[in-house]
Design an enzyme around this catalytic site. Structure first.
Site, PDB file in Angstrom:
ATOM      1  N   LYS A 167      61.989 -57.093 -25.986  1.00 32.58           N
ATOM      2  CA  LYS A 167      61.697 -58.122 -25.201  1.00 32.58           C
ATOM      3  C   LYS A 167      60.989 -56.974 -23.835  1.00 32.58           C
ATOM      4  O   LYS A 167      61.455 -55.390 -23.637  1.00 32.58           O
ATOM      5  CB  LYS A 167      62.954 -58.792 -24.296  1.00 32.58           C
ATOM      6  CG  LYS A 167      63.550 -57.888 -24.350  1.00 32.58           C
ATOM      7  CD  LYS A 167      64.739 -58.595 -23.883  1.00 32.58           C
ATOM      8  CE  LYS A 167      66.115 -57.759 -22.804  1.00 32.58           C
ATOM      9  NZ  LYS A 167      67.066 -58.827 -22.756  1.00 32.58           N
TER      10      LYS A 167
ATOM     11  N   ARG B  98      75.468 -66.662 -17.332  1.00 31.54           N
ATOM     12  CA  ARG B  98      74.323 -66.893 -17.236  1.00 31.54           C
ATOM     13  C   ARG B  98      73.241 -68.429 -17.368  1.00 31.54           C
ATOM     14  O   ARG B  98      74.017 -69.524 -17.309  1.00 31.54           O
ATOM     15  CB  ARG B  98      73.691 -65.847 -17.444  1.00 31.54           C
ATOM     16  CG  ARG B  98      72.676 -65.074 -16.625  1.00 31.54           C
ATOM     17  CD  ARG B  98      71.527 -63.697 -17.105  1.00 31.54           C
ATOM     18  NE  ARG B  98      71.911 -63.693 -18.677  1.00 31.54           N
ATOM     19  CZ  ARG B  98      71.496 -62.282 -19.372  1.00 31.54           C
ATOM     20  NH1 ARG B  98      71.598 -61.770 -19.002  1.00 31.54           N
ATOM     21  NH2 ARG B  98      71.226 -62.067 -20.426  1.00 31.54           N
TER      22      ARG B  98
ATOM     23  N   TYR C 259      57.792 -36.009   2.566  1.00 28.57           N
ATOM     24  CA  TYR C 259      57.931 -37.124   3.842  1.00 28.57           C
ATOM     25  C   TYR C 259      58.692 -37.958   4.001  1.00 28.57           C
ATOM     26  O   TYR C 259      60.496 -37.674   3.755  1.00 28.57           O
ATOM     27  CB  TYR C 259      57.736 -38.829   2.760  1.00 28.57           C
ATOM     28  CG  TYR C 259      56.236 -39.567   2.687  1.00 28.57           C
ATOM     29  CD1 TYR C 259      55.272 -39.171   4.100  1.00 28.57           C
ATOM     30  CD2 TYR C 259      55.326 -39.620   1.831  1.00 28.57           C
ATOM     31  CE1 TYR C 259      53.488 -39.617   3.480  1.00 28.57           C
ATOM     32  CE2 TYR C 259      54.399 -40.801   1.702  1.00 28.57           C
ATOM     33  CZ  TYR C 259      53.374 -39.499   2.543  1.00 28.57           C
ATOM     34  OH  TYR C 259      52.567 -40.412   2.014  1.00 28.57           O
TER      35      TYR C 259
ATOM     36  N   MET D 243      54.450 -42.277  -3.661  1.00 28.05           N
ATOM     37  CA  MET D 243      53.563 -43.430  -4.858  1.00 28.05           C
ATOM     38  C   MET D 243      53.192 -42.681  -6.351  1.00 28.05           C
ATOM     39  O   MET D 243      53.882 -42.910  -7.298  1.00 28.05           O
ATOM     40  CB  MET D 243      52.692 -44.122  -3.927  1.00 28.05           C
ATOM     41  CG  MET D 243      52.154 -45.371  -4.885  1.00 28.05           C
ATOM     42  SD  MET D 243      51.419 -46.276  -4.487  1.00 28.05           S
ATOM     43  CE  MET D 243      51.415 -46.718  -2.311  1.00 28.05           C
TER      44      MET D 243
END
Length: 374
Positions: free
Chosen positions: A35, A133, A264, A312
């Site tokens: 998966k 769940r 940054y 990014m």
């Protein structure tokens, strides 16, 4: 898609991991869980490698993933265990995909789809034994088993399996696992009394396969261990080999003065004259922004720590007085053979799990496959 960054996937490692896990399973069949794009490794290549290593089943979360495997020509048994409303059940039944039934409403949906397909559905009843769940709860086990028995008698479906999922298997001494196994035996008794005879009973994930022989039943479902990563931090599993190596070529390097802010927000400030290397990977590629000033990277033959904010598309590494040139390689994680960090090292640095580290690597990073199985 970049050519300067890559996630190199060792398919022989995946095959070898499955073979090792099959030995540990002591006669139980092995389902290769593929998966989430094979935990970021590439679903179809990972599936083929798992089958080559001895897996007899494949596991996906969703029907769309299972159909993709069928479209790739893979005809092994596949279980898709998470069925939200609106899924293409008829198409799945036509493709011979086993379906996980974890809610009462899904039973009627599958019966209707089987009528439309004019073919028996293959289903695995998922029982909730304590994870709270997905899965049918104990109060509804009898009703679900009776409904499935009626549908099976009518030729609409066959109950291929019964399964559940463990909540705390990565904590080997947690009594919750024993309690869940006891509940699973109770559920199997209910199923048996309803006249159902599933081919496979399964509850063991990677951690339970490795630590709880009493959880193996007929089939085991190793997920993260398929890809060579231990499901239990600190548990060494001899022979397991991490299959993914994430790396990128350096864009450049610059010399800066003491007191220079980096990236940054100036969350890293140099304390000496130093060299800064630029790595062209960022959170757009799945490198967590939380790796800022925390995660290890192998550059110029040594482990370093990311310096400053992960952007990014890029991040910076302080390499001191060492030198690099554009085109030299930075390794974020790999098997650890040459001193590079591992995915578990990243998980430890970021207070998460190795599953998240490998699975989040994005599509912008090409997968490059090595090994005999392609």
């Amino acid at each position: 898609m970049s050519s300067f960054a890559e996630a190199r996937i060792d398919l022989d490692a995946i095959s070898g991991n499955i073979a090792l896990l099959a030995e540990r399973a002591a006669g139980a069949q092995v389902m290769g869980v593929v998966k989430a794009d094979g935990y970021g490794h590439g679903m179809v290549p990972a599936a083929r490698a798992a089958l080559a290593g001895g897996a007899t089943w494949l596991g996906t979360a969703f029907i769309a993933e299972a159909l993709q495997l069928r479209a790739a020509g893979i005809d092994a048994p596949i279980l898709a265990w998470l069925v939200p409303p609106g899924e293409p059940l008829t198409e799945a039944i036509d493709a011979g995909i086993d379906l996980g039934i974890g809610s009462m409403w899904v039973i009627n949906e599958v019966i209707d789809a089987a009528r439309q397909a004019r073919r028996q559905a293959r289903i695995h009843l998922k029982v909730d034994t304590g994870l709270n769940r997905g899965g049918i709860g104990p109060a509804d086990w009898s009703a679900a088993a009776a409904a499935l028995a009626r549908a099976e008698a009518a030729g609409l479906l066959t109950v291929t399996g019964v399964f559940s999922h463990l909540a705390c298997a990565d904590e080997p001494d947690n009594p919750a696992t024993t309690a869940q196994l006891e509940a699973f035996h109770q559920a199997l008794s209910v199923v048996d009394k309803a006249g159902l005879h599933p081919q496979v009973r399964h509850i063991a994930n990677s951690a339970a396969l490795l630590t709880r022989p009493d959880a193996r039943f007929d089939l085991v479902r190793p997920g993260i261990a398929t890809y060579g990563l231990s499901p239990i931090p600190g548990l060494d599993v001899p022979g397991l080999r991490p299959a993914m190596t994430l790396s990128a070529t350096l864009v450049g390097c610059k010399r800066v003065r003491p007191g220079s802010g980096v990236s940054y927000g100036y969350r890293y400030v140099t304390d000496r004259e130093t060299n800064l290397a630029l790595v062209p990977l960022g959170y757009g590629d799945g490198v967590p922004r939380a790796a800022t000033n925390r995660a290890p990277v192998f550059v110029a033959g040594r482990r370093r720590t990311i310096a400053g904010t992960v952007c990014m598309d890029q991040f910076v590494v302080d390499i001191g007085d060492d030198t690099v040139t554009p085109g030299d390689r930075a390794i974020l994680f790999g098997p650890g053979d040459h001193g590079e960090p591992t995915a578990q090292d990243w998980a430890d640095a970021l207070d998460t799990i190795s599953y998240e580290i490998v699975t989040r690597i994005g599509r912008r990073v090409p997968r490059v496959y090595t090994g005999a199985v392609r």
